[in-house]
Design an enzyme around this catalytic site. Structure first.
Site, PDB file in Angstrom:
ATOM      1  N   GLU A  34      44.241  53.643  48.834  1.00 32.19           N
ATOM      2  CA  GLU A  34      42.940  54.299  48.760  1.00 32.19           C
ATOM      3  C   GLU A  34      42.283  54.268  50.142  1.00 32.19           C
ATOM      4  O   GLU A  34      42.203  53.215  50.770  1.00 32.19           O
ATOM      5  CB  GLU A  34      42.061  53.553  47.741  1.00 32.19           C
ATOM      6  CG  GLU A  34      40.677  54.138  47.615  1.00 32.19           C
ATOM      7  CD  GLU A  34      39.723  53.260  46.803  1.00 32.19           C
ATOM      8  OE1 GLU A  34      40.164  52.323  46.104  1.00 32.19           O
ATOM      9  OE2 GLU A  34      38.508  53.514  46.897  1.00 32.19           O
ATOM     10  N   THR A  75      33.476  70.974  45.831  1.00 26.00           N
ATOM     11  CA  THR A  75      34.885  70.556  45.793  1.00 26.00           C
ATOM     12  C   THR A  75      35.735  71.470  46.667  1.00 26.00           C
ATOM     13  O   THR A  75      36.589  71.015  47.427  1.00 26.00           O
ATOM     14  CB  THR A  75      35.402  70.567  44.339  1.00 26.00           C
ATOM     15  OG1 THR A  75      34.634  69.637  43.596  1.00 26.00           O
ATOM     16  CG2 THR A  75      36.867  70.189  44.257  1.00 26.00           C
ATOM     17  N   GLY A 124      26.304  31.940  46.633  1.00 23.20           N
ATOM     18  CA  GLY A 124      25.349  32.556  47.532  1.00 23.20           C
ATOM     19  C   GLY A 124      25.280  31.794  48.842  1.00 23.20           C
ATOM     20  O   GLY A 124      25.870  30.719  48.997  1.00 23.20           O
ATOM     21  N   CYS A 135      30.130  27.792  42.701  1.00 23.41           N
ATOM     22  CA  CYS A 135      30.033  27.545  44.138  1.00 23.41           C
ATOM     23  C   CYS A 135      28.626  27.046  44.493  1.00 23.41           C
ATOM     24  O   CYS A 135      28.295  25.912  44.178  1.00 23.41           O
ATOM     25  CB  CYS A 135      30.452  28.786  44.909  1.00 23.41           C
ATOM     26  SG  CYS A 135      31.153  28.385  46.503  1.00 23.41           S
ATOM     27  N   MET A 159      27.103  25.381  41.634  1.00 23.74           N
ATOM     28  CA  MET A 159      27.506  23.993  41.376  1.00 23.74           C
ATOM     29  C   MET A 159      26.737  23.066  42.319  1.00 23.74           C
ATOM     30  O   MET A 159      26.213  22.031  41.912  1.00 23.74           O
ATOM     31  CB  MET A 159      29.005  23.817  41.625  1.00 23.74           C
ATOM     32  CG  MET A 159      29.439  22.355  41.664  1.00 23.74           C
ATOM     33  SD  MET A 159      30.923  22.146  42.636  1.00 23.74           S
ATOM     34  CE  MET A 159      31.328  20.433  42.365  1.00 23.74           C
ATOM     35  N   HIS A 175      35.710  30.067  42.647  1.00 22.32           N
ATOM     36  CA  HIS A 175      35.261  31.316  42.023  1.00 22.32           C
ATOM     37  C   HIS A 175      36.214  31.753  40.907  1.00 22.32           C
ATOM     38  O   HIS A 175      37.097  32.592  41.133  1.00 22.32           O
ATOM     39  CB  HIS A 175      35.156  32.417  43.091  1.00 22.32           C
ATOM     40  CG  HIS A 175      34.042  32.175  44.053  1.00 22.32           C
ATOM     41  ND1 HIS A 175      32.746  32.569  43.807  1.00 22.32           N
ATOM     42  CD2 HIS A 175      34.017  31.533  45.241  1.00 22.32           C
ATOM     43  CE1 HIS A 175      31.976  32.199  44.812  1.00 22.32           C
ATOM     44  NE2 HIS A 175      32.719  31.565  45.698  1.00 22.32           N
ATOM     45  N   GLU A 207      35.691  33.695  38.535  1.00 27.27           N
ATOM     46  CA  GLU A 207      35.503  35.105  38.157  1.00 27.27           C
ATOM     47  C   GLU A 207      36.544  36.017  38.802  1.00 27.27           C
ATOM     48  O   GLU A 207      36.826  37.099  38.286  1.00 27.27           O
ATOM     49  CB  GLU A 207      34.076  35.561  38.510  1.00 27.27           C
ATOM     50  CG  GLU A 207      33.754  35.744  39.995  1.00 27.27           C
ATOM     51  CD  GLU A 207      33.335  34.466  40.717  1.00 27.27           C
ATOM     52  OE1 GLU A 207      33.603  33.371  40.189  1.00 27.27           O
ATOM     53  OE2 GLU A 207      32.757  34.561  41.823  1.00 27.27           O
TER      54      GLU A 207
END
Ligand code: GLN
EC number: 6.3.4.2
Length: 547
Positions: free
Chosen positions: A139, A190, A353, A380, A383, A519, A521
């Site tokens: 991509e 397009t 963060g 992270c 915690m 992490h 997730e």
């Protein structure tokens, strides 16, 4: 050798190119092929690691420690193929490589130019591991016509030219705007976008057109005629209620068939879409709903916590509930009582963060969850905040804080319960860091092992005492405080194998309170929800019954 599918975009950004690529990858897998997906980003940052989540959304981390674009998260979630460092590149990285080679004298005195030196570097990147899979999907970030994108478009043009005929195809994503007043879908943007592509030597084989509704035959034929693609290669990408329906929706539209036709693969192997049918069934037929608060800083831009939102959705799917996420700005209760902002949620999640802003609110959120027995997942920074909360309010270390915030403020105010990590073990090497080091790529990054305590909640959740999870942090809870905090009931139930770095903490006498330094997730998939998110949502579901 792999066949290559190059995916480009036009007209506007944010059309869901990453999602279309990921869904196509999943469909090719459903037909029995192996795939790898790659992202080529034209921006000049060496990687997105130093970009603000406000600018660029979440930074997705790979097992081998690369900080990459969030589209790699989509790729992993849809295909289950773990991304690698070599699946993401930017102009910044390409130019760095070229200039390093130039300094080393590798170009033997030649003048270094975009063509061929930069384009060759891009082509070399595209072909890494081409003998490993059936299909390589690449991509290109941005939209056709962007100045920075030109070397990439030129490189894929050359790449396809270098390959035997029929081994590369091009798929272009555009927008078909709907004009209410005339009740028409407009094909002109397009047409222009394809004209722009053709002017740089690229002709799309497949057109994927984002539109609000179905594309009528008349418009399809017009697009086919003016853009020089087959009518059955004009694929409608209609807005969906859930991204997880995308593989089924694209299959209904004939995308995978059109791709195989473009390669001349006939007869095409039949697809097995059971996995995606089950996923769609779970997402569209929940048996209940839970409300989860994500208490963070980057709450205006949901992409900043993309993988967390997706992992929660996956946890909802395994528990057959809809997880309704509410974004709560931690700064709102930095100085106030958190209760009015957090009441009514069945669970609280404090994500990762950087920087001090909003952290007092996050500490209050952890306190609220601990005291009110609300399920809490701290990731992270989430915690670290839970540990600081425990140190301040339970262990009586009033000045407890993180060195990160002192470093940011340039003065010492806190007792460093969370300190700057100076060295750690990676494989059989010791990695060292200093406070003034460069910011880019210097965190503790990628997959690390952890050992879980027998009989702990996390060992039960994972069903194992040995795990491997992805990290992205510079600071760490100091084991110096372990004994004192454990006496108060905060158990250090996951540690690095050498016992030096706390990986997981959990409150013993709490229905569900877990903080993880990594992490989780990033590894969750709709068809294989991460155990922590699965169990966190289960706990939220239980809490919802009590309310
Ligand atoms: N800022 C913290 C650190 O660097 C937490 C990082 C994170 O949440 N990803 O340790």
């Amino acid at each position: 050798m792999a066949r290559f599918i190059f995916i480009t975009g036009g007209v506007v950004s944010s059309l869901g190119k990453g999602l279309a690529s990921a869904a196509l990858g999943a469909l090719l897998q459903a037909r029995g092929y192996s795939v790898r997906l790659r992202k080529l980003d034209p921006y000049l940052n060496v990687d997105p690691g130093t970009m603000s989540p406000f600018e660029h959304g979440e930074v997705f981390v790979t097992d081998d420690g690369a900080e990459t674009d969030l589209d790699l998260g989509h790729y992993e979630r849809f295909t289950g193929v773990p991304a690698r460092k070599t699946d993401s590149i930017s102009s910044g990285r390409i130019y760095t490589n070229v200039l390093e080679k130039e300094r080393r004298g590798d170009y033997l005195g030649k003048t270094i130019q975009v063509i061929p030196h930069v384009t060759n570097e891009i082509k070399d990147f595209i072909s890494i591991g081409e003998d490993e899979v059936d299909f390589m999907l690449c991509e290109i970030g941005g939209t056709v016509g962007d100045i920075e994108g030109l070397p990439f478009f030129e490189a894929i043009r050359q790449f396809a030219q270098d390959k035997p005929r029929g081994e590369c195809i091009f798929m272009h994503l555009t927008l078909l705007p709907y004009i209410k007043a005339s009740g028409e879908l407009k094909t002109k943007p397009t047409q222009h976008s394809v004209k722009e592509l053709r002017s740089i030597g690229l002709a799309p084989d497949i057109l994927v057109c984002r539109s609000e509704g179905p594309i009528p035959v008349k418009e399809r034929e017009k697009l086919a005629l003016f853009c020089n693609v087959r009518a059955d290669s004009v694929i409608a990408a209609q807005d969906l209620k859930s991204i997880y329906e995308a593989p089924l929706a694209y299959h209904r539209e004939g995308l995978d068939q059109a791709v195989l036709d473009a390669f001349g693969i006939a007869p095409a192997p039949k697809p097995n879409l059971e996995r995606w049918e089950d996923v769609a069934d779970r997402i569209y037929n929940p048996e209940g709903e839970v409300k989860v608060a994500i208490v963070g800083k980057y709450t205006q831009l949901e992409d900043a916590y993309k993988s967390i939102a997706e992992a929660l959705t996956h946890g909802g799917m395994s528990n057959r509930v809809k997880v309704s996420i509410e974004w709560v700005d931690a700064e709102l209760f930095d100085k106030e009582d958190a209760a009015p902002y957090l009441q009514g949620y069945h669970a609280i999640l404090v994500p990762g963060g950087f920087g001090e802003r909003g952290t007092e609110g996050k500490i209050k959120a952890a306190q609220y969850a601990r005291e009110n027995k609300v399920p809490y997942l701290g990731i992270c920074l989430g915690m670290q905040m839970a540990v600081i909360e425990a140190a301040r309010n339970v262990a009586g270390i009033a000045e407890a804080g993180s060195e990160e915030f002192d470093h940011e403020a340039g003065k010492k105010r806190f007792e460093p319960v969370v300190y700057h990590l100076k060295e750690w073990v990676q494989g059989n090497m010791t990695v060292e860091r200093k406070v003034g080091d460069d910011k880019g790529g210097t965190m503790r990054l990628g997959a690390y092992d952890a050992t879980l305590a027998e009989g702990s909640r996390v060992a039960d959740v994972y069903g194992s005492t040995h795990i491997e999870e992805r990290h992205r942090h510079r600071y760490e809870v100091d084991t110096k405080y372990r004994e004192q905090l454990e006496k108060c009931g905060l158990s250090f139930s996951g540690m690095s194998p050498d016992g030096r770095l706390p990986e997981i903490v959990e409150w013993k006498d709490h229905p569900w309170f877990i903080g993880v330094q990594f992490h989780p997730e990033l590894k969750s998939k709709p068809f294989a929800p991460h155990p922590l998110f699965d169990d966190f949502v289960r706990a939220a579901k239980e809490a919802s019954r009590l309310v």
